[in-house]
Design a protein around this motif. Sequence first.
Motif, PDB file in Angstrom:
ATOM      1  N   PHE A  16      37.973 -39.745  45.905  1.00  0.00           N
ATOM      2  CA  PHE A  16      37.631 -39.472  44.403  1.00  0.00           C
ATOM      3  C   PHE A  16      37.712 -40.516  43.503  1.00  0.00           C
ATOM      4  O   PHE A  16      36.918 -40.827  42.768  1.00  0.00           O
ATOM      5  CB  PHE A  16      38.722 -38.361  44.177  1.00  0.00           C
ATOM      6  CG  PHE A  16      38.263 -36.844  44.539  1.00  0.00           C
ATOM      7  CD1 PHE A  16      37.070 -36.663  45.279  1.00  0.00           C
ATOM      8  CD2 PHE A  16      39.201 -35.986  45.142  1.00  0.00           C
ATOM      9  CE1 PHE A  16      36.715 -35.432  45.937  1.00  0.00           C
ATOM     10  CE2 PHE A  16      39.116 -35.055  45.537  1.00  0.00           C
ATOM     11  CZ  PHE A  16      37.874 -34.376  46.002  1.00  0.00           C
ATOM     12  N   ASP A  63      31.166 -43.949  54.290  1.00  0.00           N
ATOM     13  CA  ASP A  63      29.890 -43.420  54.586  1.00  0.00           C
ATOM     14  C   ASP A  63      29.250 -42.210  53.992  1.00  0.00           C
ATOM     15  O   ASP A  63      28.119 -42.139  54.110  1.00  0.00           O
ATOM     16  CB  ASP A  63      30.119 -43.373  56.169  1.00  0.00           C
ATOM     17  CG  ASP A  63      29.837 -44.473  57.097  1.00  0.00           C
ATOM     18  OD1 ASP A  63      29.393 -45.410  56.662  1.00  0.00           O
ATOM     19  OD2 ASP A  63      30.714 -44.405  58.032  1.00  0.00           O
ATOM     20  N   LEU A  64      30.091 -41.176  53.475  1.00  0.00           N
ATOM     21  CA  LEU A  64      29.755 -40.048  53.100  1.00  0.00           C
ATOM     22  C   LEU A  64      29.229 -40.506  51.510  1.00  0.00           C
ATOM     23  O   LEU A  64      28.273 -39.571  51.178  1.00  0.00           O
ATOM     24  CB  LEU A  64      31.029 -39.107  52.655  1.00  0.00           C
ATOM     25  CG  LEU A  64      31.548 -38.705  54.229  1.00  0.00           C
ATOM     26  CD1 LEU A  64      32.831 -37.780  53.754  1.00  0.00           C
ATOM     27  CD2 LEU A  64      30.455 -37.806  54.720  1.00  0.00           C
ATOM     28  N   PHE A  70      25.154 -44.166  58.728  1.00  0.00           N
ATOM     29  CA  PHE A  70      26.312 -43.434  58.872  1.00  0.00           C
ATOM     30  C   PHE A  70      26.955 -43.967  60.121  1.00  0.00           C
ATOM     31  O   PHE A  70      26.646 -43.946  61.153  1.00  0.00           O
ATOM     32  CB  PHE A  70      26.065 -42.092  59.030  1.00  0.00           C
ATOM     33  CG  PHE A  70      27.430 -40.967  58.707  1.00  0.00           C
ATOM     34  CD1 PHE A  70      27.405 -40.487  57.400  1.00  0.00           C
ATOM     35  CD2 PHE A  70      28.220 -40.865  59.643  1.00  0.00           C
ATOM     36  CE1 PHE A  70      28.576 -39.570  57.125  1.00  0.00           C
ATOM     37  CE2 PHE A  70      29.262 -39.911  59.325  1.00  0.00           C
ATOM     38  CZ  PHE A  70      29.650 -39.618  58.031  1.00  0.00           C
TER      39      PHE A  70
ATOM     40  N   VAL B  35      26.107 -33.595  56.465  1.00  0.00           N
ATOM     41  CA  VAL B  35      27.595 -34.039  56.022  1.00  0.00           C
ATOM     42  C   VAL B  35      27.514 -34.632  54.908  1.00  0.00           C
ATOM     43  O   VAL B  35      28.494 -34.300  53.834  1.00  0.00           O
ATOM     44  CB  VAL B  35      27.992 -34.689  57.178  1.00  0.00           C
ATOM     45  CG1 VAL B  35      29.341 -35.138  56.953  1.00  0.00           C
ATOM     46  CG2 VAL B  35      28.127 -34.110  58.538  1.00  0.00           C
ATOM     47  N   ARG B  36      26.481 -35.612  54.633  1.00  0.00           N
ATOM     48  CA  ARG B  36      26.436 -36.379  53.233  1.00  0.00           C
ATOM     49  C   ARG B  36      26.214 -35.308  52.127  1.00  0.00           C
ATOM     50  O   ARG B  36      26.791 -35.583  51.024  1.00  0.00           O
ATOM     51  CB  ARG B  36      25.319 -37.335  53.560  1.00  0.00           C
ATOM     52  CG  ARG B  36      25.921 -38.739  53.964  1.00  0.00           C
ATOM     53  CD  ARG B  36      25.241 -39.949  53.670  1.00  0.00           C
ATOM     54  NE  ARG B  36      25.748 -40.989  54.400  1.00  0.00           N
ATOM     55  CZ  ARG B  36      24.906 -41.838  54.818  1.00  0.00           C
ATOM     56  NH1 ARG B  36      23.856 -41.704  55.325  1.00  0.00           N
ATOM     57  NH2 ARG B  36      25.465 -43.133  55.035  1.00  0.00           N
ATOM     58  N   ALA B  39      29.267 -33.361  51.363  1.00  0.00           N
ATOM     59  CA  ALA B  39      30.424 -34.186  50.821  1.00  0.00           C
ATOM     60  C   ALA B  39      29.988 -34.440  49.230  1.00  0.00           C
ATOM     61  O   ALA B  39      30.851 -34.379  48.419  1.00  0.00           O
ATOM     62  CB  ALA B  39      30.445 -35.401  51.480  1.00  0.00           C
ATOM     63  N   ILE B  42      30.743 -31.724  46.896  1.00  0.00           N
ATOM     64  CA  ILE B  42      32.248 -31.665  46.633  1.00  0.00           C
ATOM     65  C   ILE B  42      32.785 -32.986  45.787  1.00  0.00           C
ATOM     66  O   ILE B  42      33.506 -32.613  44.814  1.00  0.00           O
ATOM     67  CB  ILE B  42      33.063 -32.032  47.961  1.00  0.00           C
ATOM     68  CG1 ILE B  42      32.794 -30.744  48.647  1.00  0.00           C
ATOM     69  CG2 ILE B  42      34.658 -32.022  47.489  1.00  0.00           C
ATOM     70  CD1 ILE B  42      33.388 -30.711  50.282  1.00  0.00           C
TER      71      ILE B  42
END
Lengths: 167, 282
Positions: A16, A63-64, A70, B35-36, B39, B42
């Motif tokens: 975060f 990576d997210l 990725f 997935v990205r 995420a 979020i």
Amino acid sequence: MSNPGRIVILMVTMLFVQYGLAPHIQSGGISPDLLLLVALVGGMVGGAERGAIIGFVAGIEMDLIVLTPFGLWALTGCLAGCAVGQLHGTFTQGGVILHLITAVSASAAALTLFISLALLMGQDFLNELPLVRIVVTVSIVNGLLTPIAVRWMRWALEGIPELGASA
Amino acid sequence: MAQRGRTRRILILLVATSITLLTLDFRGSGSTDSVRDGAGGIVAPVGGFFDWVLGPAEATWNGAFDYDDVVAENEELKTRLASIVANELIISALERERDELREMLGLEAHMDLPLVAARIVRTSPTNFKPTWEIDRGSDHGVKVGHPVIVGNGLIGRVSKVRASSSELQLLVDPNFSVGVRLSRSGEVGIASGNGRGQLLEVGLLAGDVAIVPGETLSTSGLEGSSYPPDLVVGTAVVATLNVNEGTQSLTMAPAVNLDQVSLVAVLLWEPSVLSDSPPEAR
């Protein structure tokens, strides 16, 4: 609180902070790569094995939130965490300066590895970025943040010998 | 010794996992994108929270320590505003004339498109993300592929959409291309990005077309195009003749200075007819 709980808190908080706070604390348009710092400090405090795992998880988090291939940050993170962790025995005898120097040089090496692999994978947009300035700035900032990060990581991985204690 | 062997096994496992993820991503399985996206959904509110908390402090800091820049920028904006007001008078007269001509010729109006105004909220959470994020998403009708403009100048397209935010692909991106038309000759070519701070390149122009430096290039709007016609893309800089192929290539300066953009408009426009060519190039 158990160690797994603490390390989860640390990893989620850093995700975060990287996403939300890092863009606001830029220096010359360059933001810190805090998750890379987590990978390196994971190796410093936890040794090669934990360093590789923490580096991998920190890399996955990175990576997210970026659009590079990725898994590339995960690969960089686990290699960097493991490599720094190999020096774990040295850290138990060294001081803050040793941590700082290691963080700066390992950050530079990890970023260089990441950039090289990304360019090999056709991420040509990297050529437009001030890569040398990014590597230098991020490495210095990571070095300066290392004492705090080491303390926090030690809290998360309780049971690891104190900085400067004999092996 | 046993510890070292265990560490090695774990490292091999993690490296193998990373390589598997990279392979999945390169093969375009879509799972990594999902997935990205998940995420992103979020962490985006957390980013918004930090923006909300730190925005005023950042503005105060900039005002206090970059005061000279703020004053200079204010002066420049005043000058530009005066120029815009003058241009507006000319434009409204030209628009009246255009509407009359359109009515006379029975042409359909195409510029009254619905749009969504959006603010650029973030440029990048890291040093390695070449996209912009805006504060409008699918909740506001934004879809992937919608053109993004500043004034009447094209700056890119929507590349990813979440509920309340979207990511943009800028026209300077090397993977971006758009069909363009020269204002004087009407000749059509394909413009593609060359990276931030670089001129765009326009290819496939006929060799015998006269190109004047400063000439405007707008979206071609050919049938099936991914962009509506007449969005200004840039101005001609230098044309080079390719003798062997009998074609010309042209360098083009983008119409909009991306360093000065904070507000954009997303055109809620979708191509009516699809053709076989890749969507970016149309």
